[in-house]
Motif scaffolding. Structure first.
Motif, PDB file in Angstrom:
ATOM      1  N   LEU A 149     -87.272  62.532   0.640  1.00 48.16           N
ATOM      2  CA  LEU A 149     -87.637  61.111   0.595  1.00 48.16           C
ATOM      3  C   LEU A 149     -89.038  60.924   0.035  1.00 48.16           C
ATOM      4  O   LEU A 149     -89.289  59.977  -0.724  1.00 48.16           O
ATOM      5  CB  LEU A 149     -87.551  60.496   1.992  1.00 48.16           C
ATOM      6  N   GLY A 150     -89.947  61.812   0.408  1.00 48.90           N
ATOM      7  CA  GLY A 150     -91.285  61.742  -0.168  1.00 48.90           C
ATOM      8  C   GLY A 150     -91.239  61.845  -1.682  1.00 48.90           C
ATOM      9  O   GLY A 150     -91.896  61.080  -2.404  1.00 48.90           O
ATOM     10  N   ARG A 151     -90.425  62.770  -2.180  1.00 48.00           N
ATOM     11  CA  ARG A 151     -90.303  62.958  -3.636  1.00 48.00           C
ATOM     12  C   ARG A 151     -89.678  61.735  -4.304  1.00 48.00           C
ATOM     13  O   ARG A 151     -90.128  61.290  -5.360  1.00 48.00           O
ATOM     14  CB  ARG A 151     -89.445  64.190  -3.922  1.00 48.00           C
ATOM     15  N   GLY A 204     -92.749  55.343  -7.523  1.00 49.12           N
ATOM     16  CA  GLY A 204     -94.048  54.682  -7.533  1.00 49.12           C
ATOM     17  C   GLY A 204     -94.412  54.018  -6.222  1.00 49.12           C
ATOM     18  O   GLY A 204     -95.398  53.268  -6.165  1.00 49.12           O
ATOM     19  N   ASP A 205     -93.662  54.284  -5.161  1.00 48.15           N
ATOM     20  CA  ASP A 205     -93.970  53.715  -3.851  1.00 48.15           C
ATOM     21  C   ASP A 205     -94.786  54.743  -3.068  1.00 48.15           C
ATOM     22  O   ASP A 205     -94.269  55.503  -2.248  1.00 48.15           O
ATOM     23  CB  ASP A 205     -92.680  53.374  -3.103  1.00 48.15           C
ATOM     24  N   ASP A 206     -96.094  54.756  -3.328  1.00 52.96           N
ATOM     25  CA  ASP A 206     -96.965  55.786  -2.765  1.00 52.96           C
ATOM     26  C   ASP A 206     -97.057  55.703  -1.246  1.00 52.96           C
ATOM     27  O   ASP A 206     -97.172  56.733  -0.570  1.00 52.96           O
ATOM     28  CB  ASP A 206     -98.365  55.691  -3.373  1.00 52.96           C
ATOM     29  N   ASN A 207     -97.021  54.494  -0.697  1.00 48.19           N
ATOM     30  CA  ASN A 207     -97.135  54.350   0.759  1.00 48.19           C
ATOM     31  C   ASN A 207     -95.968  55.020   1.477  1.00 48.19           C
ATOM     32  O   ASN A 207     -96.160  55.751   2.459  1.00 48.19           O
ATOM     33  CB  ASN A 207     -97.215  52.870   1.153  1.00 48.19           C
ATOM     34  N   TYR A 260     -93.320  59.796   4.465  1.00 46.95           N
ATOM     35  CA  TYR A 260     -92.330  60.836   4.707  1.00 46.95           C
ATOM     36  C   TYR A 260     -92.899  62.243   4.557  1.00 46.95           C
ATOM     37  O   TYR A 260     -92.468  63.165   5.272  1.00 46.95           O
ATOM     38  CB  TYR A 260     -91.104  60.616   3.827  1.00 46.95           C
ATOM     39  N   TYR A 261     -93.873  62.421   3.659  1.00 45.35           N
ATOM     40  CA  TYR A 261     -94.544  63.721   3.605  1.00 45.35           C
ATOM     41  C   TYR A 261     -95.247  63.994   4.936  1.00 45.35           C
ATOM     42  O   TYR A 261     -95.205  65.109   5.466  1.00 45.35           O
ATOM     43  CB  TYR A 261     -95.570  63.750   2.474  1.00 45.35           C
ATOM     44  N   GLU A 262     -95.883  62.978   5.478  1.00 47.49           N
ATOM     45  CA  GLU A 262     -96.587  63.132   6.752  1.00 47.49           C
ATOM     46  C   GLU A 262     -95.627  63.396   7.898  1.00 47.49           C
ATOM     47  O   GLU A 262     -95.928  64.169   8.815  1.00 47.49           O
ATOM     48  CB  GLU A 262     -97.451  61.893   7.033  1.00 47.49           C
TER      49      GLU A 262
END
Length: 330
Positions: free
Chosen positions: A284-286, A292-295, A300-302
């Motif tokens: 999901l982070g990828r 372009g949805d950085d937030n 999801y990376y966090e």
């Protein structure tokens, strides 16, 4: 819109408390049974299920204590306990420890000639090596699992994971052979299975493997059609993962994100779906980063890194998640 068949099992913030209450009730019932019959804790499946119910509640130490009690029993119980401990360690991101547990379980299963258990443990071991980026060891375990499957009668649900790994490695011949044998096994009532046989479930996994083969053959549109049908046939998290992955390969980020989000909200711990659930956070982070949805990408990376907060430092998804977070925070 959310798939209606998933809403009942979604673990979103709105129903997290309900889910936790059910877990607490389940644990209370288990422990009432253990008080009446202490040896019930050592049942073939009870110990594992009880432990992973505790894990879902965040009671990891109590779960580990229960698993370790099984280590003191007979050899089949010890092998099961080692798998339970391995899956707990994988959940924690401690794949190095999981690998050691699985190797020991495999040796016991070989001595016992427990073919199905060895097959499952080798596939878990392959995914553990994959998570650490050890390509040679991953391929060796994939080959070993394939050798077992070539001579054993196993119901389609478990070989699906073998076929999917082959397909995603671009090994179309091997994936095709798994698919062919799985289709034959559909009518084999003597095929070994880790759960009670369900022909609807078996058919869904066969269709999902067909979708994976289509995807590996660079036919993502056809793959998504097959996988949508498979998911409606049997809404399993691992089938959802294949569907999300296919949409991502098709370039449909919206559908990929929607399906991965359903997957992360439906945790399935203690079985083959566990790794799909964990890795879906990274995927999901990828997807959101590419969109372009950085937030949301950061979110999801966090979440992945929070799950693996005490994990090995060399996990490929975690290494890249930390790298991408550094970029996104600039």
């Amino acid at each position: 819109s959310p798939r209606p068949e998933v809403q009942k099992t979604t673990f979103s913030d709105d129903c997290r408390h309900l889910g936790m209450r059910k877990y607490a009730e389940a644990v209370a019932n288990y422990e009432k049974a253990f008080a009446l019959e202490p040896d019930a804790l050592y049942g073939s499946y009870v110990n594992h299920e009880y432990g992973f119910t505790l894990i879902a509640m965040g009671e990891l130490a109590r779960a580990e204590e229960a698993f370790r009690k099984m280590l003191l029993r007979d050899e089949p119980s010890k092998a099961r306990a080692l798998r339970s401990l391995a899956l707990l360690r994988m959940y924690q991101g401690k794949y190095g420890e999981a690998i050691a547990h699985l190797k020991e379980a495999i040796l016991i299963n070989q001595a016992l000639r427990a073919t199905l258990s060895e097959f499952r443990d080798r596939m878990y071991l392959a995914r553990a090596y994959s998570a650490k980026g050890n390509v040679a060891a991953f391929e060796a375990e994939l080959h070993a699992a394939g050798q077992i499957y070539a001579t054993a009668a196993i119901a389609p649900g478990l070989p699906f994971y073998l076929g999917r790994m082959y397909a995603r490695e671009g090994k179309l011949k091997e994936a095709g052979l798994v698919l062919k044998k799985a289709e034959k096994a559909l009518s084999d009532t003597d095929a070994m299975s880790s759960v009670n046989r369900d022909t609807r479930r078996d058919r869904a996994f066969i269709e999902t493997l067909k979708g994976e083969v289509e995807l590996a053959g660079s036919r993502p549109a056809r793959a998504t059609e097959i996988l949508e049908v498979a998911y409606r046939l049997f809404p399993d998290p691992s089938i959802m993962e294949s569907l999300a992955y296919a949409y991502w390969k098709l370039g449909n980020r919206e559908e990929a994100a929607r399906n991965y989000q359903i997957l992360v909200e439906t945790p399935r711990l203690g079985n083959e779906s566990q790794e799909d659930w964990i890795q879906a956070h990274y995927q999901l982070g990828r997807v959101f980063q590419q969109a372009g949805d950085d937030n949301k990408a950061r979110q999801y990376y966090e979440k992945l890194l929070a799950i693996w907060k005490d994990g090995d430092r060399d996990l490929t998804a975690a290494v890249d998640a930390r790298k991408q977070l550094t970029r996104l925070r600039r």
